[in-house]
Design a protein around this motif. Structure first.
Motif, PDB file in Angstrom:
ATOM      1  N   HIS A  51      -3.168  -4.025   4.030  1.00  0.00           N
ATOM      2  CA  HIS A  51      -2.733  -2.694   3.619  1.00  0.00           C
ATOM      3  C   HIS A  51      -3.867  -1.934   2.947  1.00  0.00           C
ATOM      4  CE1 HIS A  51       0.216   0.366   2.866  1.00  0.00           C
ATOM      5  NE2 HIS A  51       0.070   0.293   1.548  1.00  0.00           N
ATOM      6  N   VAL A  52      -4.620  -2.605   2.101  1.00  0.00           N
ATOM      7  CA  VAL A  52      -5.768  -1.950   1.471  1.00  0.00           C
ATOM      8  C   VAL A  52      -6.814  -1.575   2.516  1.00  0.00           C
ATOM      9  CG1 VAL A  52      -7.791  -2.446   0.040  1.00  0.00           C
ATOM     10  CG2 VAL A  52      -5.497  -2.775  -0.884  1.00  0.00           C
ATOM     11  N   LEU A  53      -7.081  -2.457   3.461  1.00  0.00           N
ATOM     12  CA  LEU A  53      -8.063  -2.149   4.496  1.00  0.00           C
ATOM     13  C   LEU A  53      -7.626  -0.971   5.361  1.00  0.00           C
ATOM     14  CD1 LEU A  53      -9.249  -5.694   5.679  1.00  0.00           C
ATOM     15  CD2 LEU A  53     -10.435  -4.069   4.181  1.00  0.00           C
ATOM     16  N   SER A  54      -6.325  -0.690   5.409  1.00  0.00           N
ATOM     17  CA  SER A  54      -5.862   0.451   6.195  1.00  0.00           C
ATOM     18  C   SER A  54      -6.370   1.766   5.639  1.00  0.00           C
ATOM     19  CB  SER A  54      -4.332   0.475   6.255  1.00  0.00           C
ATOM     20  OG  SER A  54      -3.772   0.884   5.014  1.00  0.00           O
ATOM     21  N   ALA A  55      -6.837   1.767   4.379  1.00  0.00           N
ATOM     22  CA  ALA A  55      -7.417   2.985   3.810  1.00  0.00           C
ATOM     23  C   ALA A  55      -8.728   3.357   4.489  1.00  0.00           C
ATOM     24  CB  ALA A  55      -7.647   2.801   2.310  1.00  0.00           C
ATOM     25  N   LEU A  56      -9.289   2.454   5.283  1.00  0.00           N
ATOM     26  CA  LEU A  56     -10.514   2.741   6.043  1.00  0.00           C
ATOM     27  C   LEU A  56     -10.204   3.220   7.457  1.00  0.00           C
ATOM     28  CD1 LEU A  56     -12.622  -0.405   5.058  1.00  0.00           C
ATOM     29  CD2 LEU A  56     -12.793   1.899   4.084  1.00  0.00           C
ATOM     30  N   ALA A  57      -8.933   3.245   7.841  1.00  0.00           N
ATOM     31  CA  ALA A  57      -8.561   3.626   9.208  1.00  0.00           C
ATOM     32  C   ALA A  57      -8.883   5.091   9.457  1.00  0.00           C
ATOM     33  CB  ALA A  57      -7.077   3.363   9.437  1.00  0.00           C
ATOM     34  N   PRO A  58      -9.115   5.458  10.724  1.00  0.00           N
ATOM     35  CA  PRO A  58      -9.403   6.868  11.036  1.00  0.00           C
ATOM     36  C   PRO A  58      -8.292   7.806  10.585  1.00  0.00           C
ATOM     37  CG  PRO A  58      -9.923   5.462  12.906  1.00  0.00           C
ATOM     38  CD  PRO A  58      -9.226   4.603  11.905  1.00  0.00           C
ATOM     39  N   GLU A  59      -7.041   7.374  10.763  1.00  0.00           N
ATOM     40  CA  GLU A  59      -5.935   8.188  10.280  1.00  0.00           C
ATOM     41  C   GLU A  59      -5.713   7.907   8.803  1.00  0.00           C
ATOM     42  OE1 GLU A  59      -4.275   4.325  11.861  1.00  0.00           O
ATOM     43  OE2 GLU A  59      -5.741   5.826  12.490  1.00  0.00           O
ATOM     44  N   ASP A  60      -5.342   8.941   8.039  1.00  0.00           N
ATOM     45  CA  ASP A  60      -5.139   8.791   6.602  1.00  0.00           C
ATOM     46  C   ASP A  60      -3.824   8.071   6.355  1.00  0.00           C
ATOM     47  OD1 ASP A  60      -5.005   8.941   3.899  1.00  0.00           O
ATOM     48  OD2 ASP A  60      -5.033  11.112   3.762  1.00  0.00           O
ATOM     49  N   THR A  61      -3.871   6.914   5.729  1.00  0.00           N
ATOM     50  CA  THR A  61      -2.667   6.140   5.455  1.00  0.00           C
ATOM     51  C   THR A  61      -2.073   6.457   4.090  1.00  0.00           C
ATOM     52  OG1 THR A  61      -3.944   4.327   4.505  1.00  0.00           O
ATOM     53  CG2 THR A  61      -3.504   4.240   6.877  1.00  0.00           C
ATOM     54  N   GLY A  62      -2.620   7.415   3.371  1.00  0.00           N
ATOM     55  CA  GLY A  62      -2.108   7.752   2.054  1.00  0.00           C
ATOM     56  C   GLY A  62      -2.871   7.084   0.935  1.00  0.00           C
ATOM     57  N   LEU A  63      -3.248   5.815   1.126  1.00  0.00           N
ATOM     58  CA  LEU A  63      -3.987   5.112   0.080  1.00  0.00           C
ATOM     59  C   LEU A  63      -5.383   5.694  -0.132  1.00  0.00           C
ATOM     60  CD1 LEU A  63      -3.236   1.306   0.577  1.00  0.00           C
ATOM     61  CD2 LEU A  63      -2.359   2.838  -1.180  1.00  0.00           C
ATOM     62  N   ARG A  64      -5.916   6.318   0.902  1.00  0.00           N
ATOM     63  CA  ARG A  64      -7.301   6.779   0.819  1.00  0.00           C
ATOM     64  C   ARG A  64      -7.518   7.728  -0.351  1.00  0.00           C
ATOM     65  NH1 ARG A  64      -9.190   9.353   6.182  1.00  0.00           N
ATOM     66  NH2 ARG A  64      -8.748   7.224   6.843  1.00  0.00           N
ATOM     67  N   LYS A  65      -6.542   8.577  -0.648  1.00  0.00           N
ATOM     68  CA  LYS A  65      -6.720   9.548  -1.721  1.00  0.00           C
ATOM     69  C   LYS A  65      -6.868   8.879  -3.081  1.00  0.00           C
ATOM     70  CE  LYS A  65      -3.069  11.943  -0.776  1.00  0.00           C
ATOM     71  NZ  LYS A  65      -2.524  11.261   0.406  1.00  0.00           N
ATOM     72  N   PHE A  66      -6.320   7.681  -3.262  1.00  0.00           N
ATOM     73  CA  PHE A  66      -6.429   7.006  -4.544  1.00  0.00           C
ATOM     74  C   PHE A  66      -7.742   6.257  -4.692  1.00  0.00           C
ATOM     75  CE2 PHE A  66      -1.819   7.190  -3.660  1.00  0.00           C
ATOM     76  CZ  PHE A  66      -1.525   8.150  -4.612  1.00  0.00           C
ATOM     77  N   ARG A  67      -8.416   6.055  -3.586  1.00  0.00           N
ATOM     78  CA  ARG A  67      -9.694   5.358  -3.649  1.00  0.00           C
ATOM     79  C   ARG A  67     -10.766   6.207  -4.325  1.00  0.00           C
ATOM     80  NH1 ARG A  67     -13.781   3.710   1.195  1.00  0.00           N
ATOM     81  NH2 ARG A  67     -15.219   2.519  -0.111  1.00  0.00           N
ATOM     82  N   ILE A  68     -10.539   7.484  -4.497  1.00  0.00           N
ATOM     83  CA  ILE A  68     -11.531   8.327  -5.155  1.00  0.00           C
ATOM     84  C   ILE A  68     -11.774   7.838  -6.578  1.00  0.00           C
ATOM     85  CG2 ILE A  68     -12.060  10.676  -5.916  1.00  0.00           C
ATOM     86  CD1 ILE A  68     -10.204  11.653  -3.647  1.00  0.00           C
ATOM     87  N   ARG A  69     -10.697   7.529  -7.297  1.00  0.00           N
ATOM     88  CA  ARG A  69     -10.837   7.186  -8.718  1.00  0.00           C
ATOM     89  C   ARG A  69     -10.375   5.772  -9.054  1.00  0.00           C
ATOM     90  NH1 ARG A  69      -8.391  11.670 -12.418  1.00  0.00           N
ATOM     91  NH2 ARG A  69      -9.573  10.442 -13.948  1.00  0.00           N
ATOM     92  N   TYR A  70      -9.894   5.045  -8.055  1.00  0.00           N
ATOM     93  CA  TYR A  70      -9.495   3.649  -8.280  1.00  0.00           C
ATOM     94  C   TYR A  70     -10.260   2.728  -7.346  1.00  0.00           C
ATOM     95  CZ  TYR A  70      -5.224   4.768 -10.980  1.00  0.00           C
ATOM     96  OH  TYR A  70      -4.322   5.179 -11.928  1.00  0.00           O
TER      97      TYR A  70
END
Length: 518
Positions: free
Chosen positions: A105-124
């Motif tokens: 699930h965490v690795l899905s933040a690297l997927a081409p489509e935005d899985t939602g988690l990507r936005k939290f990777r900015i500050r977490y």
């Protein structure tokens, strides 16, 4: 990668530790105490692939009552915050199941489509893990791939005593295989152990507080963590609420019904299938026709037909009623599956069961003929969450008789799924390990506010359950999204997404009882 070494000893003849020449071997080292586990620090190293990810691991005791006895390894993956200057800390996630992989699930933040988690990777820093019994963390092993195919081909709509005995035999083979192939670890994969693992992980990450985003079953983990470690909770968001006070639905059938079940409103899943057919019928290109009532009847007739004479799938399997119903059931989870259901239904009417089998594969974790640990892990966790005093307290003939009565009542409310669900889901009645945690609500007194999310039309985790949890927790804020389907975040509501971002980034909570209508 290196971490603090702790021991891994044999469990029921199966060693849990490092692998030497393909065999599991005990890890060297002194017998640890619980303090030794808590003193670990993760040593991160590049995973190699994906190149943005770091990999590490921790060790956790199999049995927290006897931490010196044996250990398992829990691999971790990290995606570092992209704005280190604004970094808040670590955010851990669990996507639910039980049986889904938080690591993936965490690795899905690297997927081409935005899985939602990507936005939290900015500050977490995003950190993913698989709970014990799942994926990379000592996965539960049950049936072989071929035997699992045979199990799912069972006729779970028996009409006589002989058929019910076949169902019992199928469940017993599954449960026995889990104990044979997993060993005594099977008794230590319950939620209460996962919660303790998460606190060891928090400590090993060097975090004073656990920031956590849990989905579906992940919300149960979050609640129980907050109950046990309220002073160690940071910012917690729980989406699609699993009420820990509930036991599995038994269709409200009485033990000794007087006569046949009364007529009543259709069960929600059947109504949703009708909604799916209604939506299709409004299009000129609907592959199953523009009369939803007629399509619903054809679907029921199809299930009866494949129950008597399974139809082929392209991979050689025969699709009977159970596999077909699993495919339809999977489609009810998310509107994005509806087009696949329509085409699969149309193909099945022509004698091709491939589409329904592929939808079913999604539900049970089958890919390219191989099964993941998701289905075994699901049952292994579920079967440990029940009243220990009721375990194996009834003879098998009594159990089968009660199931037959329940199936009659279930079929009256759910002509499509009812009888099948009654007979395909009582695996815990045959489980070889005693339950470890009775169902009960938690208040998590002393924990900071917890943000709860739920769709109003969620059939997997109904909004009524979320309202009950919100009333039980000592400090919680519930946001209801006026949407169908499972999972509220990143699922079409800007209102929900904004509430989550505001809380996880700035600690700002919405008003309790907020309803998102966008």
């Amino acid at each position: 990668m290196a971490v603090v070494a702790v021991v891994g000893l044999a469990i029921s003849g199966c060693s849990i530790g490092s692998k030497v020449n393909g065999r599991a071997e005990p890890s060297p080292g002194p017998l640890p105490t619980l303090r030794d586990y808590e003193a670990q620090r993760v040593e991160w190293a590049p995973c190699g692939w994906p190149r943005e990810a770091d990999c590490g691991e921790i060790r956790v005791p199999v049995d927290y009552v006897h931490p010196e006895a044996a250990a398992i390894t829990m691999p971790l993956v990290r995606l570092r915050a992209t704005d280190p200057g604004q970094r808040i800390g670590v955010l851990t996630v669990n996507p639910g199941g039980p049986g889904e992989s938080g690591y993936e699930h965490v690795l899905s933040a690297l997927a081409p489509e935005d899985t939602g988690l990507r936005k939290f990777r900015i500050r977490y820093d995003l950190v993913g893990f698989d709970p014990r019994g799942v994926g990379r963390t000592a996965p539960v092993r049950c049936l072989s791939d071929r035997a699992m195919d045979e199990y799912l081909a069972t006729d779970f709509t028996p009409v006589d005593e002989a058929g019910r005995r076949l169902v019992a035999d199928a469940h017993r083979r599954y449960a026995t295989a889990c104990l044979r192939n997993t060993g005594s670890l099977l008794g230590f994969v319950g939620t209460e152990s996962v919660v303790r693992d998460m606190d060891v992980m928090r400590s090993a990450l060097g975090e004073a507080k656990l920031n956590f985003f849990g989905f579906s079953y992940g919300t149960r983990i979050g609640q129980l963590y907050a109950e046990q470690f309220p002073d160690r909770v940071g910012r917690m968001v729980l989406d699609s609420i699993d009420d820990p006070s509930l036991t599995p639905d038994r269709w409200d059938a009485p033990d000794t019904p007087d006569g046949p079940p009364p007529p009543g409103e259709l069960a929600p899943r059947d109504r949703l299938v009708r909604t799916m057919l209604d939506a299709c019928a409004k299009r000129t290109d609907c592959p199953v026709g523009n009369d939803p009532e007629a399509a619903m009847q054809r679907l029921r007739d199809l299930i009866a037909r494949v129950d008597a004479a399974p139809i082929p799938a392209s991979d050689g399997r025969r699709v009977g009623s159970n596999l077909a119903l699993l495919g339809i059931f999977q489609a009810t989870y998310d509107e994005r599956y509806w087009p696949r259901f329509e085409s699969a239904f149309a193909d099945a009417l022509r004698g091709d069961g491939t589409g329904l089998a592929e939808l079913a594969d999604r539900y049970v974790g089958r890919e390219r003929g191989r099964y993941s640990s998701s289905d075994p892990a699901f049952w292994s966790v579920e079967c440990l969450s029940d009243d220990p005093s009721g375990w194996r307290s009834k003879p098998e003939d009594v159990i089968l008789g009660e199931l037959a009565r329940e199936a009659e009542w279930a079929a009256a409310r759910s002509p499509l799924f009812g009888a099948n669900r009654v007979f395909s889901t009582p695996l815990c009645l045959f489980w070889p390990v005693r339950p470890t945690q009775e169902s009960e609500g938690v208040d998590a007194a002393g924990a900071p506010p917890i943000l709860l999310l739920n769709n109003s039309g969620d059939l997997a985790t109904p909004v009524e359950d979320a309202e009950n949890v919100a009333a039980t927790l000592a400090d919680a804020v519930l946001v209801i999204s006026e949407h169908d389907g499972h999972i509220a975040f990143d699922n079409g509501s800007a209102c929900v997404d904004a509430a989550v971002v505001a809380y996880l980034y700035d600690g700002v909570l919405p008003a309790d009882g907020t309803r998102c209508t966008d």
